[in-house]
Enzyme design. Structure first.
Site, short mmCIF file in Angstrom:
data_model
loop_
_atom_site.label_atom_id
_atom_site.label_comp_id
_atom_site.label_asym_id
_atom_site.label_seq_id
_atom_site.Cartn_x
_atom_site.Cartn_y
_atom_site.Cartn_z
CE LYS A 59 -1.91 2.42 3.23
NZ LYS A 59 -1.89 3.93 2.67
CD GLU B 233 13.65 0.67 8.20
OE1 GLU B 233 14.42 1.47 8.69
OE2 GLU B 233 14.37 -0.73 8.18
CB CYS C 125 13.58 9.29 7.76
SG CYS C 125 14.09 8.01 6.43
CD GLU D 85 10.62 12.49 11.06
OE1 GLU D 85 9.23 12.29 11.29
OE2 GLU D 85 11.31 11.89 10.55
P1 NAD Z 1 2.82 8.21 7.93
O1 NAD Z 1 2.93 7.30 9.31
O2 NAD Z 1 1.70 9.19 8.24
O3 NAD Z 1 2.23 7.31 6.79
C1 NAD Z 1 2.88 5.95 6.53
C2 NAD Z 1 1.84 5.19 5.86
O4 NAD Z 1 1.32 4.48 6.93
C3 NAD Z 1 0.93 5.62 4.80
O5 NAD Z 1 0.80 4.85 3.71
C4 NAD Z 1 -0.18 5.62 5.85
O6 NAD Z 1 -1.49 5.72 4.79
C5 NAD Z 1 0.01 4.43 6.54
N1 NAD Z 1 -0.86 4.34 7.87
C6 NAD Z 1 -1.15 5.36 8.60
N2 NAD Z 1 -1.96 5.11 9.85
C7 NAD Z 1 -1.95 3.68 9.58
C8 NAD Z 1 -2.46 2.75 10.37
N3 NAD Z 1 -3.26 3.05 11.53
N4 NAD Z 1 -2.60 1.41 9.91
C9 NAD Z 1 -1.75 1.18 8.99
N5 NAD Z 1 -1.34 2.04 8.14
C10 NAD Z 1 -1.43 3.35 8.66
O7 NAD Z 1 4.03 8.69 7.54
P2 NAD Z 1 4.25 9.79 6.00
O8 NAD Z 1 3.81 11.01 6.70
O9 NAD Z 1 3.70 9.02 4.83
O10 NAD Z 1 5.83 9.80 6.12
C11 NAD Z 1 6.63 10.49 6.86
C12 NAD Z 1 7.29 9.58 7.86
O11 NAD Z 1 7.93 8.59 7.32
C13 NAD Z 1 8.34 10.26 8.53
O12 NAD Z 1 8.17 10.47 10.00
C14 NAD Z 1 9.77 9.83 8.05
O13 NAD Z 1 10.77 9.87 8.97
C15 NAD Z 1 9.26 8.40 8.02
N6 NAD Z 1 10.26 7.89 7.06
C16 NAD Z 1 11.16 6.85 7.49
C17 NAD Z 1 12.14 6.26 6.69
C18 NAD Z 1 13.07 5.35 7.30
O14 NAD Z 1 13.63 4.59 6.26
N7 NAD Z 1 13.03 5.06 8.61
C19 NAD Z 1 12.05 6.66 5.35
C20 NAD Z 1 11.00 7.45 4.86
C21 NAD Z 1 10.15 8.08 5.67
#
Ligand code: NAD
Length: 479
Positions: A177, A251, A285, A383
């Site tokens: 997804k 991650e 990130c 962040e």
């Molecule tokens: P987010 O947590 O809002 O969403 C990430 C994904 O999770 C989306 O596809 C979203 O639809 C899904 N999601 C949200 N709530 C959910 C739930 N309750 N159950 C299942 N799925 C759910 O993050 P974002 O805003 O899309 O991305 C930014 C974040 O990602 C930042 O915190 C960033 O640091 C992190 N990030 C981490 C890495 C890494 O490698 N550690 C890499 C890229 C981004």
């Protein structure tokens, strides 16, 4: 306008209970596509497809060589279509086309697939031996099963590849997804996956929002959930996954320190600090977010960093020499802007930027530097996920380690010094999954990427990622 259905069983599927959702270009705010916000029944159909595909062995029982060849072919196909994918990615995210999408994301994603193609054939760690008299033991590495993979919006295609590459190498089947606002390049991958000869049902792609993600995490047929997303989402997913005792691979967020000692070359520090705090508009990130500079070098480094930030060219995807695009959405623009406003109100000194940019539409924010000495300030602890770098001073090596570690996150850090002993000591003491010395951000397919502390656990990239999608089974034979 592009329109996409769901990708299930290597074909476009009409939604069962999903609804249409509109996708915008963050550089203009214009609607560029319509996709499906998958409902629970759609998620179930995708999981059923992956479940059938897993248990009849059409992928998991192939030889490693066969899986490897399909992954290699997928890499070739992606290479052949790289301009098309880079355009789709830039249109959906606002990333500068030449500098980021085509210049950085595509070559790395293609290389990641080639690496996982090779890793599929690695025999490392497969032990057999006699550990009790009269018995032979074999350690089999079995694929985990159906995996639910949930991606973020900052590197949509690359994150999709980081998810499917190791899981496919291990023999798993997948429901993937993408993030709600950035599904286009991931959905486009479906047809290449079929063309590469990866059988139907092995990779299913469902666009959708957080509810679709939640349904995937709850599904009893899903054996493991892999998320790249925020720490808050990681915690929610871990709680939900506990009900069916799924494995989780998380991650999560980061808040990378960039620690500069007074024996370092100021020009390289300024160039890399400005590049890595604004690359992908700081929505990374591992982005440099907290620059700590040793007192003696503070004035020179601060001036040089501000000057370098002034040189960051902001603009739309296809403009010449653009290095920084818009933030991903109006919500993100408000979020970043309110962080900086609160930092200013709390006494932080904004040396450059600190404002929205009026570019006649789109969600642009200026490259920003905030001087802040209070380690507990929100701008240092939280962040921001935008082009915002804080600068603070420190005195001793111990201070540098203490300040660097003093956040909830532990994904990546860098330190800058010509003293090798100090570099080795401090890289040992920093609690981060990656520590760079005299650079920030370079990644390779072979090297593991993942967090300590509240940045999560499990590794992306590297042989460790493939192993995360496997379970060891012990088979014991009486002789
Ligand atoms: P987010 O947590 O809002 O969403 C990430 C994904 O999770 C989306 O596809 C979203 O639809 C899904 N999601 C949200 N709530 C959910 C739930 N309750 N159950 C299942 N799925 C759910 O993050 P974002 O805003 O899309 O991305 C930014 C974040 O990602 C930042 O915190 C960033 O640091 C992190 N990030 C981490 C890495 C890494 O490698 N550690 C890499 C890229 C981004």
């Amino acid at each position: 306008m592009k329109q996409f259905k769901l990708w299930i069983n290597n074909a476009w599927a009409d939604p069962i209970d999903g609804k249409v959702m509109r996708i915008e270009d963050p550089a203009t705010g214009n609607i560029i596509a319509e996709v499906i916000d998958a409902g629970r029944a759609d998620v179930n159909a995708a999981v059923q497809a992956a479940h059938t595909a897993f248990y009849d062995g059409r992928w998991s029982r192939l030889t490693p060589k066969e899986r490897s060849l399909a992954l290699w072919k997928l890499a070739d196909l992606l290479d052949a279509h790289k301009e098309e994918f880079a355009r789709a990615e830039s249109d959906n995210t606002g990333k500068p086309y030449s500098f980021v999408s085509l210049g950085a994301d595509m070559p790395f994603a293609i290389d990641n697939l080639r690496y996982f193609s090779a890793a599929a054939r690695d025999t490392h760690g497969n032990n057999a031996g006699e550990y009790a008299a009269g018995y032979t033991s074999i350690f089999r590495k079995e694929p985990v099963g159906v995996v639910g993979q949930i991606a973020p919006w900052n590197y949509p295609l690359m994150m999709a590849i980081w998810k499917i590459g190791p899981a496919l190498a291990a023999g798993c089947t997948i429901v993937l997804k993408p993030a709600p606002g950035t599904p286009i390049s991931t959905l486009m991958l479906g047809e290449l996956i079929a063309e590469a000869g990866i059988p139907e049902g092995v990779v299913n792609i469902i666009s959708g929002g957080n509810d679709a993600g939640q349904a995937l995490v709850e599904h009893p047929y899903v054996r493991m959930v892999s998320l790249t997303g925020s720490t808050a989402t990681g915690k929610k997913i871990m709680r939900t996954a506990a009900d069916t005792l799924k494995r989780v691979h998380l991650e999560l967020g980061g808040k990378a320190p960039f620690i500069v000692f007074d024996d370092t070359d100021v020009a390289s520090v300024a160039a890399i600090a400005s590049l890595t705090s604004t690359f992908n508009t700081g929505q990374d990130c591992t982005a440099a977010t907290r620059l700590y500079v040793q007192k003696g070098a503070a004035k020179d480094v601060t001036e040089a960093v501000v000057e370098a930030m002034r040189g960051v060219k902001v603009g739309r995807q296809y403009e010449d020499d653009v290095v920084m695009g818009p933030l991903i959405s109006g919500v993100q623009l408000e979020r970043v802007s309110s962080f900086v406003d609160r930092a200013r109100a709390a006494g932080g000194k904004v040396l450059i930027g600190g404002e929205k940019l009026d570019m006649g539409g789109g969600y642009f924010y200026a490259p920003t530097v905030v001087v802040e000495q209070d380690q507990q300030a929100e701008i240092i602890q939280s962040e921001v996920f935008g082009p915002v770098l804080t600068i603070s001073e420190f005195e001793s090596d111990d201070d540098a380690v203490r300040l660097g570690n003093n956040v909830l996150y532990g994904l990546a850090a860098s330190l800058w010094t010509n003293d090798i002993g100090r570099a080795m000591r401090i890289s040992r003491d920093l609690e981060f999954g990656t520590v760079w010395i005299n650079d920030h951000i370079p990644l390779t397919s072979e090297t593991p990427h993942g967090g300590f502390k509240q940045s999560g656990f499990g590794k992306d990239l590297s042989a460790e990622a493939v192993n995360d999608y496997r379970i060891t089974k012990h088979v014991m034979i009486k002789l």
